[in-house]
Scaffold this motif. Structure first.
Motif, PDB file in Angstrom:
ATOM      1  N   VAL A  48       0.770  -1.160  -0.074  1.00 60.03           N
ATOM      2  CA  VAL A  48      -0.064  -0.138  -0.098  1.00 60.03           C
ATOM      3  C   VAL A  48       0.802   1.296  -0.049  1.00 60.03           C
ATOM      4  O   VAL A  48       0.764   2.346  -0.522  1.00 60.03           O
ATOM      5  N   LEU A  49       2.012   1.236   0.784  1.00 60.84           N
ATOM      6  CA  LEU A  49       2.813   2.380   1.139  1.00 60.84           C
ATOM      7  C   LEU A  49       4.378   1.615   1.036  1.00 60.84           C
ATOM      8  O   LEU A  49       4.667   1.089   2.063  1.00 60.84           O
TER       9      LEU A  49
ATOM     10  N   ALA B 173       7.323   3.928   8.233  1.00 60.97           N
ATOM     11  CA  ALA B 173       7.033   2.430   7.985  1.00 60.97           C
ATOM     12  C   ALA B 173       6.329   2.192   6.559  1.00 60.97           C
ATOM     13  O   ALA B 173       5.714   3.074   6.259  1.00 60.97           O
ATOM     14  N   ALA B 174       6.489   0.893   5.979  1.00 52.18           N
ATOM     15  CA  ALA B 174       5.659   0.593   4.901  1.00 52.18           C
ATOM     16  C   ALA B 174       4.256   0.095   5.467  1.00 52.18           C
ATOM     17  O   ALA B 174       4.077  -0.497   6.504  1.00 52.18           O
ATOM     18  N   VAL B 175       3.628   0.118   4.389  1.00 47.12           N
ATOM     19  CA  VAL B 175       2.111  -0.398   4.803  1.00 47.12           C
ATOM     20  C   VAL B 175       1.728  -1.533   3.856  1.00 47.12           C
ATOM     21  O   VAL B 175       2.032  -1.262   2.501  1.00 47.12           O
ATOM     22  N   LEU B 176       1.560  -2.741   4.254  1.00 50.97           N
ATOM     23  CA  LEU B 176       1.040  -3.913   3.365  1.00 50.97           C
ATOM     24  C   LEU B 176      -0.391  -4.385   3.598  1.00 50.97           C
ATOM     25  O   LEU B 176      -0.879  -4.213   4.569  1.00 50.97           O
TER      26      LEU B 176
ATOM     27  N   LEU C  56      -1.004  -3.955   7.858  1.00 53.10           N
ATOM     28  CA  LEU C  56      -0.151  -3.887   8.793  1.00 53.10           C
ATOM     29  C   LEU C  56       1.196  -3.046   8.206  1.00 53.10           C
ATOM     30  O   LEU C  56       0.814  -2.619   7.095  1.00 53.10           O
TER      31      LEU C  56
ATOM     32  N   VAL D 294       5.439  -2.062   8.563  1.00 55.75           N
ATOM     33  CA  VAL D 294       6.578  -2.938   8.957  1.00 55.75           C
ATOM     34  C   VAL D 294       7.719  -1.908   8.560  1.00 55.75           C
ATOM     35  O   VAL D 294       7.730  -0.980   7.703  1.00 55.75           O
ATOM     36  N   THR D 295       8.835  -1.759   9.586  1.00 58.76           N
ATOM     37  CA  THR D 295       9.886  -0.786   9.565  1.00 58.76           C
ATOM     38  C   THR D 295      11.039  -1.687  10.118  1.00 58.76           C
ATOM     39  O   THR D 295      11.148  -2.388  10.939  1.00 58.76           O
TER      40      THR D 295
ATOM     41  N   MET E  87       2.917   5.748  12.416  1.00 59.54           N
ATOM     42  CA  MET E  87       2.134   5.550  11.396  1.00 59.54           C
ATOM     43  C   MET E  87       0.441   5.454  11.883  1.00 59.54           C
ATOM     44  O   MET E  87      -0.381   5.177  11.065  1.00 59.54           O
TER      45      MET E  87
END
Lengths: 325, 325
Positions: A26-27, A33-36, B42, B44-45, B80
């Motif tokens: 998603v990001l 942080a990344a978004v999944l 979710l 993740v970082t 986030m």
């Protein structure tokens, strides 16, 4: 150009565009942080590669290291019966690291991930005294139960998907070549297997769907990893020399060149990241899996968890990270 | 006892029991990957801490390093608007590392994670030339949209939750003490803030629920991180010296001891991991957030993204990992 000759922002700008987005992202990179997207239970695993412990820059390019760092984590995800979705990468770089090496690393990560729809969704950069690449991989179970190491039962079939001993053979050929022992006659494919292990990632889901009772990826050598299933399941995996013979024969020529027994490569060579699984005897093995043994009851407390044709193997078992074995 | 005096299995057996399970953990360490329940998107970082770059073993215990490695990742998750759920940790250890240091690290990870229901669900161990701790943190959005850096709009309120400049002050006191300049009069709390930053993790969710338009955690200094929101959002965050005064005054005594301007600590000190957010003017700030400025339109291409009382700050902005600034 070295990494300390440009800013961190400039360095990121050079490699970030190479990184694959991933089908569940998603990001991507650039925020805290990344978004999944997630659709149910997920799996997570991490592995770190350190220069001169897991790779040498004179034997592997940055792209090789990126490929390997990705693949060994993706194989861990596959070994749970999950579909890999994303990686994050924490990179430690000595100041003298060439910028081109880092770009090359990104290229290798992308080459490993993109065909599988896996995104490289985040990371971190640090200076430090040695090159190191810490990868964390995520995957989705899509509603399936995870396949652990603990479910093997006596009577189950032991089967393997992928290759065995190829990476070890390739490394031995490189080492021999660096000492001038050989000019790698016919060994390019083995060296490539060392530089770019290509585990059968889709076979993990196939095994889970078929009903595998236990599974792991062979990181540290067949004997050591088979023993892990044996000990976790309270059984013993008895491997068959006869069933392993085709893989051994394929390495015979290279083994002769460097004067080793190819069976040692097959039994103790790590880093091919094939999938070792056990299946109830009633199950039809997925096509990528080959039968290599059978699960038997553990005889006694202290059973080693693995034998070859019923006997304990006398040689070294594989890797332990603080000791030569 | 050093880590190379016991096996990897023995080392793991010593610290694994200390690690918290976590409320979302289906399967913890010991298999190819951990398994977590997930209920939607979710985050993740990942962040890596390297000895002598991010910590010194003479100034921080193993537990301090574990705490900090966990907290700075948990703060990224919180920033986030997500709830942290799990960590994995890739550890690189020189052979001479004391086993007790590794146990202590696990203790610090647990102290940071357990109160928040966060599990330490997996990891990897490697030998290497320097201590390094690469942590990846996961979190759940529980159906909320992630709060990125890119949503700040002119007219929004700039607000901060947590402390500013405390970690930098504590570090300066430690450095001064090591040179015999001071005996840390009254500075223990600041040194503790450096060793054990305690970011307001729950405030991230509060901010998201209240409607924060942008957010990040202050890792590299208020100015630098405020500028990141400004640039990502195409606006400028104008901070107010007056609104920052209480935080500055709290550091005045320590600043005098070591001969610096406490405003510099507040504006450029990193590693407190407080949450910096912007809120539409109509929003009632969550109680933990304090107004410190306002979002204005970016004047020109090349706008720095951050000012103090309308002026560009003349001093250094904070950290860049390959350069002293």
């Amino acid at each position: 150009m070295r990494v300390d000759e440009i800013t961190e922002t400039e360095l990121i700008a050079r490699f970030a565009p190479m990184l694959p987005v991933g089908v569940r992202t998603v990001l991507g990179p650039g925020d805290d942080a990344a978004v999944l997207t997630a659709r149910g239970d997920l799996v997570v695993t991490t592995d770190v590669l350190v220069e001169d412990h897991h790779f040498r820059t004179r034997w592997s390019t940055g792209a090789d290291v990126g490929w390997r760092a990705a693949m060994q984590n993706l194989a861990d995800v596959a070994a749970m019966g999950a579909v890999p979705t994303a990686l994050v990468v924490a990179l430690t770089l000595p100041p003298w690291t060439p910028v081109a090496w880092v770009e090359d690393l990104a290229r290798g990560l992308a080459q490993a991930c993109e065909p599988h729809g896996v995104g490289v969704v985040g990371g971190d950069l640090s200076a430090g005294p040695a090159l190191s690449v810490a990868v964390t991989a995520l995957g989705e179970l899509d509603g399936r139960r995870p396949v652990t190491r603990g479910g093997a039962r006596p009577g189950d079939v032991v089967a393997h998907a992928g290759v065995l001993g190829r990476s070890a053979a390739g490394l031995a050929l490189l080492a021999a070549a660096s000492e001038g022992v050989t000019s790698l006659p016919g060994g390019e494919r083995l060296v490539e297997a060392f530089r770019r292990p290509d585990p059968p990632l889709l076979s993990g889901v196939d095994a889970a769907r078929a009903g595998a009772s236990a599974m792991l990826d062979v990181s540290d050598g067949l004997l050591r990893d088979a023993g892990r299933i044996g000990l976790a399941s309270g059984v013993r995996l008895d491997l068959s020399r006869g069933l392993l013979a085709p893989g051994v024969d394929a390495l015979a020529e290279a083994a002769q060149d460097v004067g080793v027994d190819p069976l040692t490569w097959v039994l103790t060579g790590g880093e091919d990241h094939g999938l070792l699984a056990t299946f109830p005897p009633s199950v039809a093995l997925p096509p990528s899996f080959h039968r290599i043994g059978v699960v038997v009851a553990a005889d006694v407390p202290g059973d080693p968890g693995v034998t070859v044709d019923g006997a304990t193997w006398a040689g070294p078992l594989g890797w332990d990270h603080f000791h030569a074995t």
